[in-house]
Design a protein around this motif. Sequence first.
Motif, PDB file in Angstrom:
ATOM      1  N   LYS B 147      13.658  44.910  15.391  1.00  0.00           N
ATOM      2  CA  LYS B 147      13.069  46.261  15.713  1.00  0.00           C
ATOM      3  C   LYS B 147      14.260  47.297  15.395  1.00  0.00           C
ATOM      4  CE  LYS B 147       9.347  44.665  17.376  1.00  0.00           C
ATOM      5  NZ  LYS B 147       8.333  44.665  16.120  1.00  0.00           N
ATOM      6  N   ILE B 148      15.446  46.924  15.050  1.00  0.00           N
ATOM      7  CA  ILE B 148      16.660  47.838  15.210  1.00  0.00           C
ATOM      8  C   ILE B 148      17.354  47.753  13.617  1.00  0.00           C
ATOM      9  CG2 ILE B 148      18.868  48.352  15.943  1.00  0.00           C
ATOM     10  CD1 ILE B 148      18.005  46.953  18.569  1.00  0.00           C
ATOM     11  N   ALA B 149      17.663  48.679  13.081  1.00  0.00           N
ATOM     12  CA  ALA B 149      18.110  48.962  11.859  1.00  0.00           C
ATOM     13  C   ALA B 149      19.302  49.952  11.773  1.00  0.00           C
ATOM     14  CB  ALA B 149      17.309  49.294  10.643  1.00  0.00           C
ATOM     15  N   ILE B 150      20.500  49.470  11.147  1.00  0.00           N
ATOM     16  CA  ILE B 150      21.616  50.449  10.847  1.00  0.00           C
ATOM     17  C   ILE B 150      21.539  50.759   9.472  1.00  0.00           C
ATOM     18  CG2 ILE B 150      24.259  50.895  11.009  1.00  0.00           C
ATOM     19  CD1 ILE B 150      24.245  48.677  13.007  1.00  0.00           C
ATOM     20  N   LEU B 151      21.561  52.176   9.159  1.00  0.00           N
ATOM     21  CA  LEU B 151      21.436  52.631   7.920  1.00  0.00           C
ATOM     22  C   LEU B 151      22.785  53.346   7.303  1.00  0.00           C
ATOM     23  CD1 LEU B 151      19.036  53.315   5.976  1.00  0.00           C
ATOM     24  CD2 LEU B 151      18.680  55.258   7.085  1.00  0.00           C
ATOM     25  N   ALA B 152      23.103  52.722   6.346  1.00  0.00           N
ATOM     26  CA  ALA B 152      24.524  53.186   5.793  1.00  0.00           C
ATOM     27  C   ALA B 152      24.261  53.275   4.239  1.00  0.00           C
ATOM     28  CB  ALA B 152      25.785  52.100   6.355  1.00  0.00           C
ATOM     29  N   VAL B 153      23.376  54.291   3.930  1.00  0.00           N
ATOM     30  CA  VAL B 153      22.949  54.343   2.483  1.00  0.00           C
ATOM     31  C   VAL B 153      23.537  55.694   2.031  1.00  0.00           C
ATOM     32  CG1 VAL B 153      21.286  52.684   2.680  1.00  0.00           C
ATOM     33  CG2 VAL B 153      20.761  55.019   3.046  1.00  0.00           C
ATOM     34  N   PRO B 154      23.493  56.073   0.662  1.00  0.00           N
ATOM     35  CA  PRO B 154      23.429  57.442   0.339  1.00  0.00           C
ATOM     36  C   PRO B 154      22.388  58.206   0.614  1.00  0.00           C
ATOM     37  CG  PRO B 154      23.903  55.943  -1.543  1.00  0.00           C
ATOM     38  CD  PRO B 154      23.532  55.078  -0.465  1.00  0.00           C
ATOM     39  N   ARG B 155      22.657  59.615   0.746  1.00  0.00           N
ATOM     40  CA  ARG B 155      21.713  60.459   1.412  1.00  0.00           C
ATOM     41  C   ARG B 155      20.467  60.649   0.523  1.00  0.00           C
ATOM     42  NH1 ARG B 155      24.137  66.733   2.420  1.00  0.00           N
ATOM     43  NH2 ARG B 155      25.438  66.720   0.326  1.00  0.00           N
ATOM     44  N   SER B 156      20.840  60.436  -0.750  1.00  0.00           N
ATOM     45  CA  SER B 156      19.635  60.745  -1.927  1.00  0.00           C
ATOM     46  C   SER B 156      18.252  59.597  -1.530  1.00  0.00           C
ATOM     47  CB  SER B 156      20.170  60.525  -3.155  1.00  0.00           C
ATOM     48  OG  SER B 156      20.744  59.150  -3.459  1.00  0.00           O
ATOM     49  N   VAL B 157      18.912  58.719  -0.748  1.00  0.00           N
ATOM     50  CA  VAL B 157      17.672  57.244  -0.690  1.00  0.00           C
ATOM     51  C   VAL B 157      17.404  57.322   0.934  1.00  0.00           C
ATOM     52  CG1 VAL B 157      18.385  55.951  -2.796  1.00  0.00           C
ATOM     53  CG2 VAL B 157      19.675  55.601  -0.581  1.00  0.00           C
ATOM     54  N   ALA B 158      18.239  58.089   1.673  1.00  0.00           N
ATOM     55  CA  ALA B 158      17.986  57.943   3.142  1.00  0.00           C
ATOM     56  C   ALA B 158      16.427  57.854   3.732  1.00  0.00           C
ATOM     57  CB  ALA B 158      18.992  58.853   3.952  1.00  0.00           C
ATOM     58  N   LEU B 171      11.874  50.212  14.995  1.00  0.00           N
ATOM     59  CA  LEU B 171      11.582  51.150  16.255  1.00  0.00           C
ATOM     60  C   LEU B 171      12.898  52.024  16.499  1.00  0.00           C
ATOM     61  CD1 LEU B 171       9.394  48.959  18.344  1.00  0.00           C
ATOM     62  CD2 LEU B 171       8.517  50.797  16.910  1.00  0.00           C
ATOM     63  N   SER B 172      14.008  51.492  16.085  1.00  0.00           N
ATOM     64  CA  SER B 172      15.100  52.117  16.520  1.00  0.00           C
ATOM     65  C   SER B 172      16.346  52.205  15.326  1.00  0.00           C
ATOM     66  CB  SER B 172      16.124  51.464  17.275  1.00  0.00           C
ATOM     67  OG  SER B 172      15.476  51.365  18.830  1.00  0.00           O
ATOM     68  N   ILE B 173      16.584  53.412  14.948  1.00  0.00           N
ATOM     69  CA  ILE B 173      17.801  53.503  13.618  1.00  0.00           C
ATOM     70  C   ILE B 173      18.815  54.215  14.011  1.00  0.00           C
ATOM     71  CG2 ILE B 173      17.724  54.451  11.172  1.00  0.00           C
ATOM     72  CD1 ILE B 173      14.676  54.170  11.071  1.00  0.00           C
ATOM     73  N   LEU B 174      19.950  53.687  13.647  1.00  0.00           N
ATOM     74  CA  LEU B 174      21.297  54.150  13.777  1.00  0.00           C
ATOM     75  C   LEU B 174      21.662  54.605  12.325  1.00  0.00           C
ATOM     76  CD1 LEU B 174      23.813  55.124  15.006  1.00  0.00           C
ATOM     77  CD2 LEU B 174      24.681  52.590  14.895  1.00  0.00           C
ATOM     78  N   THR B 175      21.712  56.066  12.113  1.00  0.00           N
ATOM     79  CA  THR B 175      22.058  56.340  10.843  1.00  0.00           C
ATOM     80  C   THR B 175      23.280  56.968  10.567  1.00  0.00           C
ATOM     81  OG1 THR B 175      21.420  57.650   8.723  1.00  0.00           O
ATOM     82  CG2 THR B 175      20.783  58.314  11.026  1.00  0.00           C
ATOM     83  N   TYR B 176      24.050  56.659   9.550  1.00  0.00           N
ATOM     84  CA  TYR B 176      25.488  57.368   9.197  1.00  0.00           C
ATOM     85  C   TYR B 176      25.259  58.389   8.004  1.00  0.00           C
ATOM     86  CZ  TYR B 176      27.676  53.855  12.184  1.00  0.00           C
ATOM     87  OH  TYR B 176      28.221  53.132  13.179  1.00  0.00           O
TER      88      TYR B 176
END
Lengths: 210, 210
Positions: B147-158, B171-176
């Motif tokens: 249910k939980i993802a951390i996103l550490a990707v370039p903004r062009s693909v975010a 259901l829950s995303i922590l994004t950098y």
Amino acid sequence: MTKLIPAIVIGRLPIYLRELVRLSKENTRPNTSSQELAHRLGISSAQIRKDLSHFGEFGKQGTGYNIAYLIEQLQRILHLTEQWEVILVGAGYLGHALAHYGGFQRRGFRITHVFDTDPALIGTEMGEIVVQKIEGIEAAIQENGIKIAILAVPRSVAQKMTDRLIKAGILSILTYTPIQLKVPDHVQISYSDPLVQLQQMTYYLPRDAD
Amino acid sequence: MTKLIPAIVIGRLPIYLRELVRLSKENTRPNTSSQELAHRLGISSAQIRKDLSHFGEFGKQGTGYNIAYLIEQLQRILHLTEQWEVILVGAGYLGHALAHYGGFQRRGFRITHVFDTDPALIGTEMGEIVVQKIEGIEAAIQENGIKIAILAVPRSVAQKMTDRLIKAGILSILTYTPIQLKVPDHVQISYSDPLVQLQQMTYYLPRDAD
């Protein structure tokens, strides 16, 4: 002369600024509205208007906000008209991620010094900066009048390093170490802890038992 | 049955929990007080008592809070009694910093999958996890009920990656990534942007002109 503005209002200004800069790149139109910003940011247009009204009259009924002007004003309010030098303490994976993050210069900051205690890291390059011995940190802060530090160190040394930074003249600290640090009233501190952020979201997640 | 608790209150619970766990390790005493917590956290004791009172009566006049009991209750409230599996998208420097950060397991989470699009990274190890091809991400989410993802990707693909995660069940995303992401109402999102945090502090810094 300065009115006391709630910290939560100040906290939203960088988010408005970031979105306005983005808008200015996408747009051929010179203007935006609190409605458009609200839609893009998921913050109510009434909130946006109220936040901005603390600082003056930036928009006009009917034509909205001039994007370039509002960017300029927010940069002025947030003291971002000149670039701030930043020192980074800690050259591990996190330090590398920060040193390689392209957004700093464009958004008012430049990491000019990186320090570590690990002899294996000292002298290595991170982007265009050479990692320096921790012993030189006070001199670097004082000679360059640096006010801002980013702390990416193990928690066992975080408080000691914080005390050292403040004694040398640092006034703002962004820390990635997951402990609460003691700082005097004149020092600003901001915490980044992925676990706190994840835990704030699990409250809203359904559990198997639900 | 659930009362609507302000998000800002929920936001402080993980900070109380983190400090209580720390206290439980330092202390031989079984109890603490809102005053002791207030002193350690720089939050007023009245605020702490009020925040906790949303969820029940945890303390007693005179003896304060039993630390172990309050930890247990906060873990229950925040749905941290079982460990959550987390997927990490992006195996760059930031992804490495996150994968090597020791705090996850101890605080209720375990990064079980890491994905990237870079062929040079696929198959490499980050801590104990092997970086996988992005193509497998939907299957991993669905087969493991993550249910939980951390996103550490370039903004062009975010945004594209966010849409994909949500469609697969996240259901829950922590994004950098330093952009505002569009998510449906049932999805929680939390942003981590060092520049926003630095800009929130420069407001309080004296400028040369002041």
